[in-house]
Write a protein that holds these residues in place. Structure first.
Motif, mmCIF file in Angstrom:
data_model
loop_
_atom_site.group_PDB
_atom_site.id
_atom_site.type_symbol
_atom_site.label_atom_id
_atom_site.label_comp_id
_atom_site.label_asym_id
_atom_site.label_seq_id
_atom_site.Cartn_x
_atom_site.Cartn_y
_atom_site.Cartn_z
ATOM 1 N N LYS A 54 10.526 11.043 34.339
ATOM 2 C CA LYS A 54 9.867 9.731 34.252
ATOM 3 C C LYS A 54 8.924 9.653 33.045
ATOM 4 N N SER A 55 8.072 10.694 32.901
ATOM 5 C CA SER A 55 7.118 10.668 31.777
ATOM 6 C C SER A 55 7.855 10.748 30.450
ATOM 7 N N THR A 56 8.913 11.539 30.433
ATOM 8 C CA THR A 56 9.712 11.661 29.206
ATOM 9 C C THR A 56 10.290 10.303 28.835
ATOM 10 N N GLU A 87 -1.366 7.234 29.500
ATOM 11 C CA GLU A 87 -0.666 8.493 29.746
ATOM 12 C C GLU A 87 -1.078 9.115 31.079
ATOM 13 N N GLN A 88 -0.226 10.030 31.549
ATOM 14 C CA GLN A 88 -0.481 10.644 32.857
ATOM 15 C C GLN A 88 -1.827 11.386 32.858
ATOM 16 N N LYS A 89 -2.097 12.097 31.754
ATOM 17 C CA LYS A 89 -3.429 12.712 31.608
ATOM 18 C C LYS A 89 -4.210 11.822 30.661
ATOM 19 N N CYS A 167 2.710 2.515 31.651
ATOM 20 C CA CYS A 167 1.740 3.190 32.520
ATOM 21 C C CYS A 167 2.397 4.384 33.195
ATOM 22 N N ASP A 168 1.743 5.523 33.082
ATOM 23 C CA ASP A 168 2.296 6.730 33.695
ATOM 24 C C ASP A 168 1.409 7.185 34.850
ATOM 25 N N GLU A 169 1.751 6.760 36.050
ATOM 26 C CA GLU A 169 1.019 7.117 37.268
ATOM 27 C C GLU A 169 -0.492 6.978 37.087
ATOM 28 N N PRO A 170 -0.963 5.800 36.681
ATOM 29 C CA PRO A 170 -2.385 5.686 36.325
ATOM 30 C C PRO A 170 -3.348 5.826 37.503
#
Ligand code: ADP
Ligand code: MG
Length: 261
Positions: A54-56, A87-89, A167-170
């Protein structure tokens, strides 16, 4: 009446995309021959198990990463290239306070007009309240929890008034109850901005509440789309808690659950 030009209604086009990584001498083919079109002003949730890619995919869509093959086209050239990626982080500047970090969202706008500048400080103050960060404006990132840092990154992205938002799992590091409240606020903000949003999550509830389209990936190699589900109830779901209690929500949950097992 003139028919709509298809280029005007599609914001993101993925064509024959392939991506692999080499880890310890082994090549892992994450995506191959991936095709995808995302409509302008839609809210698409990307759902799938941890590690599926997913993040990729999000990095490829936002053009933070380049594919091995194929293309990703963003149709935002005519809107000052306004896109934001959470980003996720959360990537916050450690020498700036939470407020100063969030402020960047507006600073980077090249098309600031008088009205934008006048309202900016007020909007920012309100956003800190809405995202449960009131009182933490002058804290540095190292003094904030992971969930708080995520919210600063969310405010920063929204303040830039993006045309496309990735948005990555914000809200992944946020407790369940607060997350439901934040999902409600976040959805309203995205609707006000009328931005195209691609939202990665592994939370089925969050996907159903937020998105008008839910794309489910599996964990095979290469990772594939196993379901592409429209959410016709999206407009009616305005409160993340109340929506979960409706039969429409539960029917969608069951459907998606079936694909993820
Ligand atoms: P998800 O976001 O769905 O949890 P990711 O996209 O982070 O999954 O990762 C998918 C796969 O790609 C994982 O097996 C991960 O190890 C690998 N991967 C992701 N980024 C890199 C990288 N920069 N270098 C090598 N492998 C990576
Ligand atoms: Mg991820």
């Amino acid at each position: 009446m003139c028919p709509l030009n298809p280029i005007d209604t599609i914001d993101i086009t993925v064509d024959d995309l392939a991506k692999s990584y080499s880890n310890g001498g082994q090549t892992e083919q994450i995506f191959k021959d991936l095709q995808l079109e995302i409509k302008k002003k839609s809210f698409v949730a990307i759902l799938g198990p941890s590690g599926c890619g997913k993040s990729t995919l999000l990095r490829l869509l936002s053009q933070a990463e380049t594919p091995d093959q194929g293309t990703v086209k963003l149709n935002d050239a005519h809107r000052n290239n306004r896109r934001a990626h959470i980003e996720q982080k959360p990537a916050l500047l450690p020498w700036r306070t939470a407020l100063q970090n969030a402020y960047i969202g507006g600073e980077i706008r090249i098309d600031q007009d008088k009205k934008f500048r006048e309202n900016y400080a007020k909007n920012l103050k309100e956003a800190f309240q809405e995202f449960h960060l009131k009182g933490y404006e002058n804290y540095y990132p190292s003094q904030l929890s992971g969930g708080m840092q995520q919210r600063v990154a969310v405010i920063r992205a929204l303040q830039s008034e993006p045309a496309i938002l990735f948005c990555d799992e914000p809200f992944s590091a946020i407790d369940f109850v607060t997350r439901l409240e934040l999902d409600t606020v976040f959805k309203q903000k995205c609707r006000d901005l009328t931005c195209t949003t691609v939202f990665v999550t592994h939370n089925i509830d969050e996907a159903i509440f937020l998105a008008d389209r839910i794309i489910v990936f599996n964990k095979e190699r290469p990772c594939r789309i196993v379901a592409d589900i429209p959410n016709p109830h999206w407009r009616n779901f305005t409160d993340a808690v109340k929506s979960r209690l409706t039969p429409e929500f539960n029917a969608l949950f069951e459907k998606i659950w079936g694909y993820l097992q």
